[in-house]
Design a protein around this motif. Sequence first.
Motif, PDB file in Angstrom:
ATOM      1  N   PRO A  76      27.889 125.679  26.037  1.00 59.31           N
ATOM      2  CA  PRO A  76      28.247 124.478  26.801  1.00 59.31           C
ATOM      3  C   PRO A  76      27.988 123.219  25.983  1.00 59.31           C
ATOM      4  CG  PRO A  76      26.937 125.981  28.135  1.00 59.31           C
ATOM      5  CD  PRO A  76      26.865 126.467  26.713  1.00 59.31           C
ATOM      6  N   ILE A  77      29.021 122.366  25.892  1.00 53.65           N
ATOM      7  CA  ILE A  77      28.895 121.141  25.094  1.00 53.65           C
ATOM      8  C   ILE A  77      29.223 119.884  25.899  1.00 53.65           C
ATOM      9  CG2 ILE A  77      29.359 122.342  22.933  1.00 53.65           C
ATOM     10  CD1 ILE A  77      32.186 120.811  23.133  1.00 53.65           C
ATOM     11  N   GLY A  78      29.717 120.048  27.122  1.00 53.88           N
ATOM     12  CA  GLY A  78      30.060 118.896  27.933  1.00 53.88           C
ATOM     13  C   GLY A  78      30.350 119.308  29.357  1.00 53.88           C
ATOM     14  N   PHE A  79      30.412 118.314  30.245  1.00 54.29           N
ATOM     15  CA  PHE A  79      30.751 118.592  31.638  1.00 54.29           C
ATOM     16  C   PHE A  79      31.316 117.342  32.284  1.00 54.29           C
ATOM     17  CE2 PHE A  79      26.545 116.821  31.987  1.00 54.29           C
ATOM     18  CZ  PHE A  79      26.536 116.128  33.192  1.00 54.29           C
ATOM     19  N   ALA A  80      32.055 117.567  33.361  1.00 51.57           N
ATOM     20  CA  ALA A  80      32.611 116.459  34.151  1.00 51.57           C
ATOM     21  C   ALA A  80      32.787 116.948  35.576  1.00 51.57           C
ATOM     22  CB  ALA A  80      33.949 116.002  33.590  1.00 51.57           C
ATOM     23  N   ASP A  81      32.693 116.013  36.533  1.00 51.73           N
ATOM     24  CA  ASP A  81      32.892 116.383  37.931  1.00 51.73           C
ATOM     25  C   ASP A  81      33.766 115.358  38.645  1.00 51.73           C
ATOM     26  OD1 ASP A  81      31.172 114.228  38.434  1.00 51.73           O
ATOM     27  OD2 ASP A  81      29.542 115.465  39.163  1.00 51.73           O
ATOM     28  N   LEU A  82      34.296 115.761  39.778  1.00 50.56           N
ATOM     29  CA  LEU A  82      35.198 114.921  40.554  1.00 50.56           C
ATOM     30  C   LEU A  82      34.811 114.995  42.018  1.00 50.56           C
ATOM     31  CD1 LEU A  82      37.834 113.184  40.565  1.00 50.56           C
ATOM     32  CD2 LEU A  82      39.053 115.315  41.076  1.00 50.56           C
ATOM     33  N   PHE A 125      29.852 113.826  30.462  1.00 48.80           N
ATOM     34  CA  PHE A 125      29.005 113.683  29.280  1.00 48.80           C
ATOM     35  C   PHE A 125      29.315 114.787  28.286  1.00 48.80           C
ATOM     36  CE2 PHE A 125      26.686 111.427  32.543  1.00 48.80           C
ATOM     37  CZ  PHE A 125      26.226 110.307  31.878  1.00 48.80           C
ATOM     38  N   VAL A 126      29.215 114.450  27.005  1.00 49.04           N
ATOM     39  CA  VAL A 126      29.411 115.412  25.927  1.00 49.04           C
ATOM     40  C   VAL A 126      28.185 115.361  25.028  1.00 49.04           C
ATOM     41  CG1 VAL A 126      30.821 116.025  23.913  1.00 49.04           C
ATOM     42  CG2 VAL A 126      31.922 115.216  26.021  1.00 49.04           C
ATOM     43  N   HIS A 127      27.713 116.531  24.642  1.00 42.27           N
ATOM     44  CA  HIS A 127      26.549 116.662  23.767  1.00 42.27           C
ATOM     45  C   HIS A 127      26.775 115.868  22.475  1.00 42.27           C
ATOM     46  CE1 HIS A 127      23.550 118.523  21.203  1.00 42.27           C
ATOM     47  NE2 HIS A 127      22.997 119.031  22.292  1.00 42.27           N
ATOM     48  N   PRO A 128      25.756 115.156  21.999  1.00 38.33           N
ATOM     49  CA  PRO A 128      25.920 114.332  20.792  1.00 38.33           C
ATOM     50  C   PRO A 128      26.388 115.109  19.564  1.00 38.33           C
ATOM     51  CG  PRO A 128      23.704 114.081  21.697  1.00 38.33           C
ATOM     52  CD  PRO A 128      24.432 115.041  22.576  1.00 38.33           C
ATOM     53  N   ASP A 129      26.035 116.373  19.441  1.00 40.79           N
ATOM     54  CA  ASP A 129      26.438 117.165  18.277  1.00 40.79           C
ATOM     55  C   ASP A 129      27.903 117.578  18.329  1.00 40.79           C
ATOM     56  OD1 ASP A 129      23.815 116.974  17.398  1.00 40.79           O
ATOM     57  OD2 ASP A 129      23.272 119.010  18.022  1.00 40.79           O
ATOM     58  N   HIS A 130      28.573 117.311  19.443  1.00 42.46           N
ATOM     59  CA  HIS A 130      29.958 117.769  19.612  1.00 42.46           C
ATOM     60  C   HIS A 130      30.896 116.637  20.017  1.00 42.46           C
ATOM     61  CE1 HIS A 130      28.745 121.950  19.113  1.00 42.46           C
ATOM     62  NE2 HIS A 130      27.681 121.617  19.806  1.00 42.46           N
ATOM     63  N   GLN A 131      30.519 115.411  19.699  1.00 48.73           N
ATOM     64  CA  GLN A 131      31.374 114.263  19.987  1.00 48.73           C
ATOM     65  C   GLN A 131      32.522 114.247  18.977  1.00 48.73           C
ATOM     66  OE1 GLN A 131      30.140 111.032  21.911  1.00 48.73           O
ATOM     67  NE2 GLN A 131      28.880 112.440  23.054  1.00 48.73           N
ATOM     68  N   GLY A 132      33.667 113.765  19.416  1.00 46.09           N
ATOM     69  CA  GLY A 132      34.793 113.587  18.515  1.00 46.09           C
ATOM     70  C   GLY A 132      35.662 114.809  18.294  1.00 46.09           C
ATOM     71  N   ILE A 133      35.447 115.874  19.058  1.00 42.27           N
ATOM     72  CA  ILE A 133      36.280 117.076  18.894  1.00 42.27           C
ATOM     73  C   ILE A 133      37.262 117.254  20.051  1.00 42.27           C
ATOM     74  CG2 ILE A 133      34.530 118.233  17.489  1.00 42.27           C
ATOM     75  CD1 ILE A 133      33.991 120.050  19.980  1.00 42.27           C
ATOM     76  N   ASN A 171      21.693 123.592  31.080  1.00 42.02           N
ATOM     77  CA  ASN A 171      22.568 123.146  29.993  1.00 42.02           C
ATOM     78  C   ASN A 171      23.197 121.800  30.312  1.00 42.02           C
ATOM     79  OD1 ASN A 171      22.222 125.278  28.140  1.00 42.02           O
ATOM     80  ND2 ASN A 171      23.642 126.549  29.294  1.00 42.02           N
ATOM     81  N   ALA A 172      23.690 121.621  31.526  1.00 43.04           N
ATOM     82  CA  ALA A 172      24.317 120.351  31.904  1.00 43.04           C
ATOM     83  C   ALA A 172      23.290 119.222  31.872  1.00 43.04           C
ATOM     84  CB  ALA A 172      24.969 120.465  33.279  1.00 43.04           C
ATOM     85  N   ALA A 173      22.102 119.479  32.371  1.00 41.46           N
ATOM     86  CA  ALA A 173      21.055 118.454  32.353  1.00 41.46           C
ATOM     87  C   ALA A 173      20.696 118.070  30.918  1.00 41.46           C
ATOM     88  CB  ALA A 173      19.824 118.943  33.107  1.00 41.46           C
ATOM     89  N   GLU A 174      20.619 119.057  30.043  1.00 38.23           N
ATOM     90  CA  GLU A 174      20.304 118.779  28.639  1.00 38.23           C
ATOM     91  C   GLU A 174      21.415 117.954  27.980  1.00 38.23           C
ATOM     92  OE1 GLU A 174      18.012 118.842  25.117  1.00 38.23           O
ATOM     93  OE2 GLU A 174      17.485 119.283  27.192  1.00 38.23           O
ATOM     94  N   ILE A 175      22.666 118.265  28.274  1.00 33.66           N
ATOM     95  CA  ILE A 175      23.792 117.492  27.743  1.00 33.66           C
ATOM     96  C   ILE A 175      23.690 116.044  28.225  1.00 33.66           C
ATOM     97  CG2 ILE A 175      26.293 117.177  27.898  1.00 33.66           C
ATOM     98  CD1 ILE A 175      26.392 120.355  28.041  1.00 33.66           C
ATOM     99  N   PHE A 176      23.457 115.865  29.515  1.00 30.69           N
ATOM    100  CA  PHE A 176      23.304 114.540  30.116  1.00 30.69           C
ATOM    101  C   PHE A 176      22.201 113.746  29.413  1.00 30.69           C
ATOM    102  CE2 PHE A 176      20.749 112.282  33.415  1.00 30.69           C
ATOM    103  CZ  PHE A 176      21.633 111.268  33.746  1.00 30.69           C
ATOM    104  N   LEU A 177      21.030 114.339  29.294  1.00 28.21           N
ATOM    105  CA  LEU A 177      19.877 113.646  28.722  1.00 28.21           C
ATOM    106  C   LEU A 177      20.091 113.302  27.246  1.00 28.21           C
ATOM    107  CD1 LEU A 177      17.058 115.740  30.416  1.00 28.21           C
ATOM    108  CD2 LEU A 177      17.778 113.407  31.006  1.00 28.21           C
ATOM    109  N   ARG A 178      20.600 114.250  26.479  1.00 30.01           N
ATOM    110  CA  ARG A 178      20.794 113.990  25.044  1.00 30.01           C
ATOM    111  C   ARG A 178      21.909 112.986  24.809  1.00 30.01           C
ATOM    112  NH1 ARG A 178      20.298 118.695  21.003  1.00 30.01           N
ATOM    113  NH2 ARG A 178      20.495 116.888  19.634  1.00 30.01           N
ATOM    114  N   ALA A 179      22.974 113.039  25.609  1.00 29.45           N
ATOM    115  CA  ALA A 179      24.060 112.076  25.436  1.00 29.45           C
ATOM    116  C   ALA A 179      23.559 110.652  25.678  1.00 29.45           C
ATOM    117  CB  ALA A 179      25.225 112.408  26.368  1.00 29.45           C
ATOM    118  N   ILE A 180      22.739 110.486  26.686  1.00 30.35           N
ATOM    119  CA  ILE A 180      22.208 109.147  26.964  1.00 30.35           C
ATOM    120  C   ILE A 180      21.232 108.724  25.870  1.00 30.35           C
ATOM    121  CG2 ILE A 180      20.798 107.776  28.541  1.00 30.35           C
ATOM    122  CD1 ILE A 180      21.993 109.564  30.804  1.00 30.35           C
TER     123      ILE A 180
END
Length: 154
Positions: free
Chosen positions: A66-72, A82-90, A14-23
């Motif tokens: 899962p619609i996004g992820f972040a790490d530190l 990164f946030v999935h393109p279908d869920h930007q702006g929320i 899911n995280a990889a898919e979010i990363f790829l689609r966001a880019i």
Amino acid sequence: MLTLRRYVPADCDNAAEIFLRAIREVASRDYTPAQIEAWARVDDRQVWTERRASRPTWIAEVQDLPIGFADLEPDGHLDMMFVHPDHQGIGAASTLLQRIEAEAQKLGLKRISTEASLTARPFFERRGFVVLARQSVEKRGQTLANFRMEKLLS
């Protein structure tokens, strides 16, 4: 309703898919097709999931999706958000960043740094990050511009 939870290894796909689609679907407004092709890759899913699991990483979800992820990283570097393109702006990116900042403060860090894409720079600037330097990064033979940025924590 947007919720956050800690990343688990089963989140890799899911995280990889979010990363790829966001880019491919969002950052493609600011980068050429060749640059996107060079950047939007997950060559080794095992390395990907180990990297996410090696540091505090959070998944943003809406209704268990899962619609996004972040790490530190331990030094306060926000490596990926990164946030999935279908869920930007929320508010997913803002919520993830708030969680990153809270974790950094809990760890006693004085600042958060990141390398923001052309696309992400305005988001980070609106949230108190300042540009330290414009950079040119090479990925698979393509040169991409980004910005080394930081935010001082109170």
